[in-house]
Scaffold this motif. Structure first.
Motif, PDB file in Angstrom:
ATOM      1  N   GLU A   1     -18.110   7.952  -3.307  1.00 24.86           N
ATOM      2  CA  GLU A   1     -17.416   6.804  -2.717  1.00 24.86           C
ATOM      3  C   GLU A   1     -16.019   7.230  -2.284  1.00 24.86           C
ATOM      4  N   PRO A   2     -15.919   8.178  -1.347  1.00 25.93           N
ATOM      5  CA  PRO A   2     -14.583   8.675  -0.971  1.00 25.93           C
ATOM      6  C   PRO A   2     -13.679   7.607  -0.374  1.00 25.93           C
ATOM      7  N   TRP A   3     -14.270   6.559   0.200  1.00 23.48           N
ATOM      8  CA  TRP A   3     -13.451   5.470   0.751  1.00 23.48           C
ATOM      9  C   TRP A   3     -12.594   4.845  -0.343  1.00 23.48           C
ATOM     10  N   VAL A   4     -13.159   4.661  -1.532  1.00 22.14           N
ATOM     11  CA  VAL A   4     -12.401   4.078  -2.639  1.00 22.14           C
ATOM     12  C   VAL A   4     -11.220   4.974  -2.993  1.00 22.14           C
ATOM     13  N   VAL A   5     -11.456   6.280  -3.053  1.00 24.94           N
ATOM     14  CA  VAL A   5     -10.376   7.208  -3.399  1.00 24.94           C
ATOM     15  C   VAL A   5      -9.272   7.147  -2.352  1.00 24.94           C
ATOM     16  N   ARG A   6      -9.650   7.069  -1.086  1.00 24.66           N
ATOM     17  CA  ARG A   6      -8.633   6.966  -0.033  1.00 24.66           C
ATOM     18  C   ARG A   6      -7.793   5.696  -0.182  1.00 24.66           C
ATOM     19  N   GLN A   7      -8.434   4.608  -0.579  1.00 23.07           N
ATOM     20  CA  GLN A   7      -7.690   3.360  -0.766  1.00 23.07           C
ATOM     21  C   GLN A   7      -6.741   3.447  -1.961  1.00 23.07           C
ATOM     22  N   LEU A   8      -7.140   4.171  -3.007  1.00 16.44           N
ATOM     23  CA  LEU A   8      -6.257   4.358  -4.159  1.00 16.44           C
ATOM     24  C   LEU A   8      -5.015   5.143  -3.760  1.00 16.44           C
ATOM     25  N   VAL A   9      -5.218   6.215  -3.017  1.00 16.93           N
ATOM     26  CA  VAL A   9      -4.083   7.034  -2.580  1.00 16.93           C
ATOM     27  C   VAL A   9      -3.184   6.220  -1.658  1.00 16.93           C
ATOM     28  N   ARG A  10      -3.804   5.465  -0.756  1.00 24.16           N
ATOM     29  CA  ARG A  10      -3.016   4.621   0.148  1.00 24.16           C
ATOM     30  C   ARG A  10      -2.238   3.570  -0.641  1.00 24.16           C
ATOM     31  N   ALA A  11      -2.871   2.984  -1.650  1.00 23.02           N
ATOM     32  CA  ALA A  11      -2.204   1.962  -2.457  1.00 23.02           C
ATOM     33  C   ALA A  11      -0.996   2.537  -3.184  1.00 23.02           C
ATOM     34  N   ASP A  12      -1.155   3.755  -3.697  1.00 22.78           N
ATOM     35  CA  ASP A  12      -0.030   4.381  -4.397  1.00 22.78           C
ATOM     36  C   ASP A  12       1.139   4.591  -3.446  1.00 22.78           C
ATOM     37  N   ARG A  13       0.844   5.042  -2.235  1.00 21.01           N
ATOM     38  CA  ARG A  13       1.922   5.282  -1.271  1.00 21.01           C
ATOM     39  C   ARG A  13       2.557   3.977  -0.797  1.00 21.01           C
ATOM     40  N   GLU A  14       1.726   2.969  -0.536  1.00 15.44           N
ATOM     41  CA  GLU A  14       2.269   1.698  -0.052  1.00 15.44           C
ATOM     42  C   GLU A  14       3.098   0.998  -1.126  1.00 15.44           C
ATOM     43  N   SER A  15       2.646   1.081  -2.387  1.00 16.35           N
ATOM     44  CA  SER A  15       3.430   0.456  -3.459  1.00 16.35           C
ATOM     45  C   SER A  15       4.757   1.173  -3.641  1.00 16.35           C
ATOM     46  N   ALA A  16       4.771   2.499  -3.444  1.00 16.43           N
ATOM     47  CA  ALA A  16       6.030   3.239  -3.539  1.00 16.43           C
ATOM     48  C   ALA A  16       6.992   2.802  -2.443  1.00 16.43           C
ATOM     49  N   LYS A  17       6.466   2.545  -1.237  1.00 11.64           N
ATOM     50  CA  LYS A  17       7.325   2.047  -0.152  1.00 11.64           C
ATOM     51  C   LYS A  17       7.867   0.660  -0.482  1.00 11.64           C
TER      52      LYS A  17
END
Length: 837
Positions: free
Chosen positions: A93-109
């Protein structure tokens, strides 16, 4: 809109600990089918469908249950994912992993610096019960995995089961970890650092004020920070249905600011930590309640949603704490749940004992120490520092073969022979398995015969196999002797050693199984040998097909490579297909290919005498092992079974079609005269019509450009061809009603949904936007009266709609997109609680 000044002092943080026990077979590193997870293949897939994926695109709905928006909950939720679970998600489920990484970056912003993701100790080991060496490796592996995944160093680390002791906290601090999260009953006393009373307050009753960070002085004189979550809110989420409605969750969070422990003017963090699976798996629609709560909190000018690292960075720490050592969040007896018959259990069998826990740990501790001595002795000949090499081996696990050479250059004493390289990698894999066998779930449940205990015993079995392969005396007899002291609650199971022999040994997969699987598949399906079966690579050498009489028979040689260690095994096989799913492969290891030609000659001679003579020839083959279809890896077995069965089912479908065509007039007359057609005839008619629709759709569904050209909206001719195409589909669809049969088209619905999702993914990944094909698929669905309820349709549509804001579609395209939007907005399941989120 700007938050008011008070919001900087009123903060909310919800943390989700997302974890599943590693379910992979250690020999294949693939998860077998788990019947209890039906209709999904296994529990990883089921929980992904119910929780991990939905939280990456949680539905925001109106009072009519129409989707009005999607929210990536991970952008607002503090979270950690177990590294072994993330490895599975990356493969499946690589889509889920991509969303986790994106979430980490967006929350940092959003928060200015710190992302929501936290690290976790790698194998979910109860660290207070591990030796110092394993604690260190687990922490280092967890940090390396986090850095590999998120591209930054972690600020916090989740401790498995929040199990803690002073040494573990000291090792976290040494590794650069700034904080972790604990349950309130894990604090023993606290005191203020800035003004007021500095007297220590005893809080072993769980009464520690939860809304601030505390510093803790480790035995190595380093400091680490601890957060103690709000037990009432955590309990409400986990057990008291706070997720039944977003308003209930919001009320509980806001009540946290009315706590008597809140100090006026002090920044206060209302926070709770729970199993992440609460949000959708344990509580259906929990992901939606969470999303709705986050949206409301975003609008609340008096509160800010933060993560632990942000809170720690913004506000000075004003208190310090001592801990109760060897405690965890899920055991009222310290860490007894993982070493004694403490009374903690799952609740499924309240009258069962857990006397097996102590002998299980004793057996594994003894094995660990034997393997450590063997590792240190053998690896010291090959590398400069065996334990430093083990700590660094995580990079090979994360990056695969591309990292292996660099790893060897960093650690090897000199140039290693091929055999020494293999032995070193086997020793490293042995140590990986020696840590995996301590995964906490092996003790968590009710009996030594449970699935989770079988899994950790399988890791122990694999570790012992690698020890033997790398030159160790066999540790298995001593291991089983201790396991005999682990009594089962089930009389028929006896003890742990019986469970090991009965259930664990049958999970073993070796090169012989892989050779048999590849040979059976090639013979039965008349295809070339597959190149790989999970962790094993296959290299065919010679192949001779002996013909179809008296039975199809193929003889060959191949090399099977363990891709983790580089160990290569040469094998010869003779495979027969007796019809249907009755296959047999006889496989033996060979040191050279001298055994091949005599076997071919002997089987050719036996073929003249018949099948029995050929079977006897294989039975007499020295040191050969015989395999049937049930002995090979499940996915290969199912592939063979499905393909062979499909041929027969297609024959049956063709027979039904011919029967219908031959008797169409009679059947229609019966229908006209009001004579009911038999149920099986109606089922056949529905399948025939559905097959005809699929045949018409084939060029579109398979994305064949040649089949699409005449359907494009290019001029009058293209429009005319499309009208004919759609009219034909409409005629076939209406024919179902004319025959009085069920109008559902499950195969068409599945195929069209897959094609629609595939097309949206293509548009999202393309540099330019072309909507012609997408619009055709939507028109087809409209003509066939199909709506889309698949989870992916509104999710992908949400991404695509954002991209289309700058695109100027034609009038016809706008109409199709409105149809898709209408379908996507209604895709929420009708049994959902209307409007409560």
């Amino acid at each position: 809109m700007e938050k008011d000044a008070q919001s900087g002092l009123r903060c909310v943080c919800l943390h989700g600990h997302f974890y599943q026990p590693p379910r992979e077979n250690p020999w294949l590193e693939a998860v077998p089918r788990e019947p209890s997870a039906d209709p999904d293949h296994d529990w990883n897939r089921r929980i992904t469908n119910e929780c991990y994926r939905p939280n990456a695109a949680a539905r925001l709905v109106d009072p009519r249950n129409r989707i009005v928006g999607l929210l990536n909950n991970y952008q607002w939720l503090s979270f950690n994912f177990g590294p072994t679970l993330l490895a599975w998600l990356e493969r499946h489920e690589p889509w889920v992993v991509r969303q986790l990484v994106r979430a980490d970056r967006e929350s940092a912003k959003r928060l200015g610096r710190f992302g929501n993701a936290m690290a976790q100790a790698y194998h979910h080991i109860i660290l207070p019960l591990a030796n110092r060496r394993d604690k260190k490796t687990q922490i280092m592996w967890g940090i390396a995995e986090f850095r590999h995944r998120y591209g930054r160093n972690p600020d916090g680390m989740w401790l498995p089961e929040t199990a803690v002791d002073p040494e573990t906290l000291g090792l976290l601090a040494e590794a650069g970890i700034r904080f972790t999260v604990l349950a309130p009953h894990q604090a023993s006393r606290w005191r203020r650092l800035d003004g007021g009373s500095t007297t220590w307050c005893d809080v072993r009753d769980g009464s520690i004020p939860y809304g601030r960070a505390y510093r803790y002085r480790c035995p190595n004189s380093l400091w680490i920070h601890l957060f103690f979550y709000n037990a009432r809110i955590a309990r409400g989420i986990a057990f008291e249905r706070l997720l039944e409605h977003s308003s209930r969750l919001l009320a509980a969070l806001r009540e946290g600011f009315a706590d008597p422990a809140v100090v006026p003017g002090e920044a206060w963090l209302v926070h709770a930590a729970t199993d992440g699976e609460s949000y959708g798996h344990h509580f259906k629609f929990g992901d939606m309640a969470l999303a709705a709560a986050f949206k409301e909190l975003e609008k609340d000018l008096s509160v800010e949603v933060v993560n632990y690292a942000t809170f720690l960075d913004r506000f000075p720490v004003k208190a310090e704490v001592d801990i109760v050592p060897e405690t965890a969040w899920s055991c009222a007896h310290g860490v007894g749940r993982w070493r004694t018959d403490c009374g903690c259990h799952s609740g499924a069998h309240p009258d069962w004992h857990q006397k097996w826990r102590a002998p299980l740990r004793e057996a594994l501790d003894g094995l660990r120490d034997v393997l450590a001595r063997h590792f240190e002795k053998e690896a010291s000949r090959l590398v400069r520092d065996p334990w430093a090499a083990r700590d660094d081996y995580i990079h090979v696990l994360l990056n695969g073969a591309s990292e292996r050479e660099a790893f060897l250059r960093r650690h090897a004493k000199g140039s290693l022979s091929v055999e020494d390289r293999v032995r070193l990698l086997e020793l490293m894999e042995m140590q990986r398995e020696a840590m995996a066998m301590y995964t906490s779930c092996g003790w968590f449940f009710d009996d030594v015969s449970g699935l989770e205990t079988q899994i950790i015993l399988a890791h122990a079995c694999r570790a012992m196999e690698l020890a033997r392969a790398s030159g160790s005396p066999d540790p298995e007899p001593a291991f089983l002797k201790v396991l005999e002291k682990a009594p089962s609650n089930l009389p028929e199971m006896g003890h742990g050693a019986f469970v090991y022999r009965r259930f664990v040994l049958e999970k073993k997969i070796g090169p012989e199984h892989i050779a048999a699987a590849a040979a059976m598949e090639a013979l039965a399906l008349k295809t070339p040998y597959r190149e790989r079966v999970h962790t094993y690579a296959i290299r065919p050498r010679h192949e001779v097909f002996l013909g179809e009489y008296p039975v199809p028979c193929q003889v060959g040689t191949m090399e099977v490579d363990d891709t983790r260690t580089g160990r290569s095994t040469a094998l010869v096989h003779a495979t027969m297909h007796f019809g249907g799913l009755d296959l047999r492969a006889s496989v033996k290891r060979v040191t050279d290919e001298a055994a091949f030609d005599p076997l071919v000659k002997e089987l050719k001679a036996c073929a003249v005498e018949g099948t029995a003579a050929m079977v006897q020839c294989l039975d007499d083959l020295p040191e050969a092992e015989a395999f049937s279809l049930k002995d090979i890896p499940e996915d290969v077995r199912m592939s063979i079974a499905y393909r062979l069965a499909q041929d027969h089912l297609l024959f049956y479908t063709e027979f039904q079609r011919r029967f219908f065509n031959a008797h169409r007039s009679l059947l229609w007359s019966l229908r006209e005269w009001g004579i009911a057609l038999p149920g099986d005839i109606k089922d056949s008619l529905r399948r025939i019509v559905e097959r005809q629709i699929l045949d018409v759709l084939a060029p579109v569904l398979k994305a064949e450009e040649a089949g699409m050209n005449h359907l494009r909206e290019n001029g009058a001719e293209g429009s005319f061809q499309r009208q004919i195409f759609l009219a034909r589909l409409q005629f076939l669809r209406s024919s179902l009603a004319s025959w009085g049969v069920a109008e559902d088209l499950p195969e068409v619905h599945r195929a069209l949904t897959e094609a629609l999702c595939r097309e949206m993914r293509r548009i999202l990944s393309a540099n330019r936007i072309f909507l012609d094909r997408l619009c055709l698929l939507i028109q087809i669905a409209h003509v066939l009266k199909l709506t889309f309820h698949d989870w992916w349709v509104p999710t992908l549509w949400g991404e695509l709609a954002a991209r289309l804001r700058t695109f100027d579609p034609s009038a016809a395209q706008k109409q199709c997109l409105r149809t898709l939007e209408e379908s996507a907005s209604c895709a929420f399941l009708p049994e959902g609680p209307a409007g409560i989120h």
